[in-house]
Write an enzyme that holds these catalytic residues in place. Structure first.
Site, PDB file in Angstrom:
ATOM      1  N   ILE A   1       3.971   1.203  -4.380  1.00  0.00           N
ATOM      2  CA  ILE A   1       5.039   1.521  -5.649  1.00  0.00           C
ATOM      3  C   ILE A   1       6.088   0.662  -5.572  1.00  0.00           C
ATOM      4  O   ILE A   1       6.705   0.294  -6.516  1.00  0.00           O
ATOM      5  CB  ILE A   1       5.593   3.011  -5.000  1.00  0.00           C
ATOM      6  CG1 ILE A   1       4.276   3.956  -5.313  1.00  0.00           C
ATOM      7  CG2 ILE A   1       6.848   3.325  -6.175  1.00  0.00           C
ATOM      8  CD1 ILE A   1       4.534   5.249  -4.887  1.00  0.00           C
TER       9      ILE A   1
ATOM     10  N   HIS B   1      -6.104   8.959   1.344  1.00  0.00           N
ATOM     11  CA  HIS B   1      -5.222   7.981   1.050  1.00  0.00           C
ATOM     12  C   HIS B   1      -5.160   7.105   2.161  1.00  0.00           C
ATOM     13  O   HIS B   1      -4.987   7.728   3.657  1.00  0.00           O
ATOM     14  CB  HIS B   1      -3.689   8.812   1.021  1.00  0.00           C
ATOM     15  CG  HIS B   1      -2.683   8.079   0.611  1.00  0.00           C
ATOM     16  ND1 HIS B   1      -2.382   7.153  -0.819  1.00  0.00           N
ATOM     17  CD2 HIS B   1      -1.643   7.697   1.332  1.00  0.00           C
ATOM     18  CE1 HIS B   1      -1.550   6.552  -0.640  1.00  0.00           C
ATOM     19  NE2 HIS B   1      -1.000   6.946   0.753  1.00  0.00           N
TER      20      HIS B   1
ATOM     21  N   GLU C   1       0.773  -1.209   0.196  1.00  0.00           N
ATOM     22  CA  GLU C   1       0.028  -0.046   0.051  1.00  0.00           C
ATOM     23  C   GLU C   1       0.999   1.198  -0.151  1.00  0.00           C
ATOM     24  O   GLU C   1       1.955   1.321   0.754  1.00  0.00           O
ATOM     25  CB  GLU C   1      -0.807   0.079   1.128  1.00  0.00           C
ATOM     26  CG  GLU C   1      -2.007   1.214   1.535  1.00  0.00           C
ATOM     27  CD  GLU C   1      -1.344   2.231   2.014  1.00  0.00           C
ATOM     28  OE1 GLU C   1      -1.704   3.648   2.048  1.00  0.00           O
ATOM     29  OE2 GLU C   1      -0.268   1.932   2.742  1.00  0.00           O
ATOM     30  N   SER C   2       0.408   2.243  -0.800  1.00  0.00           N
ATOM     31  CA  SER C   2       1.131   3.598  -0.689  1.00  0.00           C
ATOM     32  C   SER C   2       2.581   3.179  -1.331  1.00  0.00           C
ATOM     33  O   SER C   2       2.994   2.731  -2.497  1.00  0.00           O
ATOM     34  CB  SER C   2       1.240   4.059   0.624  1.00  0.00           C
ATOM     35  OG  SER C   2       1.565   5.430   0.472  1.00  0.00           O
ATOM     36  N   ALA C   3       3.784   3.625  -0.366  1.00  0.00           N
ATOM     37  CA  ALA C   3       4.888   3.239  -0.888  1.00  0.00           C
ATOM     38  C   ALA C   3       5.397   1.842  -1.051  1.00  0.00           C
ATOM     39  O   ALA C   3       6.088   1.540  -1.680  1.00  0.00           O
ATOM     40  CB  ALA C   3       5.957   3.876   0.168  1.00  0.00           C
TER      41      ALA C   3
END
Length: 564
Positions: free
Chosen positions: A234, A480, A229-231
């Protein structure tokens, strides 16, 4: 602050009381014996070391495998978190007060017992698992803007219990990796010795540990799904392009599928770019180490922990004025093949692992990051600010001005451009808040996801979603990481149960629908239909991925210049 009462309620939600514990489970792996705990039908082994401590001369270097036995360890405590880039909050005004409240939630709370000797992972499994079970494995990578986060905050028990209820058991692995400057400091000196993207290298070594050891816990190393999730999301994407898309280890794929919650392609300049060297120089000067050379690195490696931590945290953070213009993040390093190309280049050239994916976003990804940008009062302010994100674009101001033309300057009732979306004139806490929130969310997460899908969906099976569960939350909307708050901290909610059911089907059968014939069919995403599902409160509905199409087409045309 009464209107924000929903957030502490989420933060304080806990799992149901565990069932009576059984005798401690024990597993023998290559480096020794690991003793865990058992509760609620789930065995947990927490804080298993998978790399040598990155301290002393190993500080700011790629992780090294453990090359000797650690004997017998008791893996039942709270694993140490890696050094965190802490958030400083001014509670004297509304935006910072909201951030302060969020910082006290389990999602971003200060990690206890943080330190450099932190490269461990957690393994959780059904208590019925044996070394011959060959269960599918999900490998969790936490988020936190590449600046904070830890396995301390994420317990896979609810997911495992859901998989048991669905009669398709899974094993959950969560990996610690270095964040902030300890994991993602870049610049010429580090590039010259190949010590870049250390946090990604930590994750990769964790995946290799799974390939070597997970069978002893009852897992199947040939059935691994990476999830973040998120970073962390990515990072999951990055693992599909590492080594030019070759995800094999000892002749076998490290993973066979990927789940990305809020994050995919982030076009970036290399580790030797001016902004990367500026961060390095700032850190070095703060630590009392001059220059950008091998001698500088030696100086940094010899500094005491507190001095170096403060130096690493002396640059702008994610919840500050620079927001998503991150000081620390993965950057391509052409000196080796590990992470050698900007993600957008790797994808368009087809150099990615061809595995099925799930990827989605929150409706209002950008609201949280726009809170502290109240100095942006006019359109010119916004253009100048965002143009500074892209120092490599000689026409940045004109390019950003053209992008902002797709987001009305003063949203009127009924206009969809401002975030939180679908709220008309409401929630605009400063003149440019909703526009800034909309564009930050789109260029970092939401519309970038569509650009990514447009390229890869012809080569891999893909499913996508939009989460609108928190529609109506003042100022933030479905902000987010709200999906992670739901999944990990309120797993009994219908939205969490539905998401887990789809994910478990995907993890075990490589299709979110196979185990869920009575649920809403989740159609594959393709560039013609653009079909997604919408996780909205108590329901899951089919939808179309066609919102803000003009902005999307413009962003798509500028992928090669909008690089941070």
């Amino acid at each position: 602050m009464q209107y924000l009462s929903i957030l502490p309620l989420l933060a304080s939600a806990v799992f149901a009381a565990p069932l009576q514990e059984r005798s401690a489970p024990s597993v023998t792996i290559a480096n020794g014996t690991v003793i865990g705990s058992s509760s609620g039908g789930v065995d947990s082994f927490k804080g298993i070391p998978f790399a040598q401590p990155p301290v002393g001369n190993l500080r700011l270097r790629p992780p090294q495998s453990i090359n000797k036995s650690f004997g017998t360890i008791t893996a039942t405590g709270i694993p140490r978190g890696c050094p965190q880039m802490y958030v400083s909050v001014d509670n004297s005004n509304l935006p910072e007060a909201v951030i302060g409240l969020l910082a006290d939630t389990p999602l971003v709370q200060t990690v206890s017992d943080a330190g450099e000797d932190c490269l461990t992972l957690n393994v959780q499994r059904p208590s019925t698992a044996t070394s011959s079970s060959k269960l599918p494995v999900v490998f969790w990578i936490y988020g936190g803007g590449f600046e904070f986060g830890s396995t301390q905050l994420y317990d896979g028990s609810a997911l495992i219990q859901k998989s048991m209820a669905m009669a398709n058991n899974v094993i959950f692995v969560a990996v610690n990796y270095r964040v902030g400057g300890f994991g993602f400091l870049a610049g010429n000196a580090l590039a010259s010795e190949g010590s870049t993207n250390l946090g990604l290298r930590d994750q990769r070594l964790g995946l290799q540990w799974v390939a070597e050891n997970i069978a002893a816990f009852g897992g199947d190393p040939d059935k691994v799904t990476i999830w973040g999730e998120s970073a962390g999301s990515i990072s999951v994407f990055d693992h599909t392009i590492i080594n030019g898309g070759d995800n094999t280890y000892m002749g076998k794929p490290l993973f066979r599928a990927a789940i990305m919650d809020s994050g995919s392609v982030v076009p970036v300049d290399p580790v030797t770019a001016s902004q990367a060297n500026t961060v390095f120089t700032t850190v070095a000067q703060y630590a009392g180490c001059s220059g950008n050379s091998e001698a500088t690195l030696t100086c940094l490696r010899n500094k005491d922990y507190t001095t170096l931590l403060n130096a690493m945290n002396s640059v702008p953070g994610i919840l500050g004025p620079r927001s998503l213009d991150l000081s620390y993040l993965p950057r391509p390093d052409s000196s080796d093949n590990f992470f050698s190309q900007s993600p957008d280049v790797a994808v368009t050239s087809g150099k990615f692992a061809k595995v099925p994916i799930i990827i989605g976003d929150q409706e209002d990804e950008g609201t949280l990051f726009a809170l502290t940008l109240s100095n942006l009062q006019t359109n010119d302010d916004v253009v100048n600010y965002l143009a500074s994100y892209f120092p490599g674009d000689a026409n940045a101001e004109a390019d950003v001005a053209a992008l902002m033309s797709h987001y009305p300057d003063e949203p009127l009732l009924g206009q969809p451009a401002g975030s939180p979306f679908r709220t008309g004139i409401f929630n605009n806490i400063y003149p440019q808040f909703k526009r800034v929130a909309a564009v930050l969310g789109d260029i970092t997460f939401t519309l970038t996801r569509r650009v990514y899908l447009d390229v890869v969906s012809s080569q891999v099976k893909a499913w996508s979603y939009l989460n609108t569960n928190f529609y109506g939350t003042p100022i933030l909307g479905t902000f987010h990481a709200t999906d992670i708050l739901t999944l990990y901290f309120t797993p009994a909610l219908p939205a969490a149960q539905a998401t887990m059911a789809y994910y478990i089907s995907f993890i075990t059968k490589l299709d979110p629908n196979t185990l869920n014939p009575s649920m809403t069919n989740w159609p594959q995403w393709d560039s013609t239909g653009r079909n997604i599902v919408n996780f909205s409160g108590l329901t899951v509905t089919a939808d179309k991925d066609n919102f803000r199409e003009d902005a999307y087409q413009y962003l798509k045309s500028k992928t090669n210049v909008f690089k941070v």
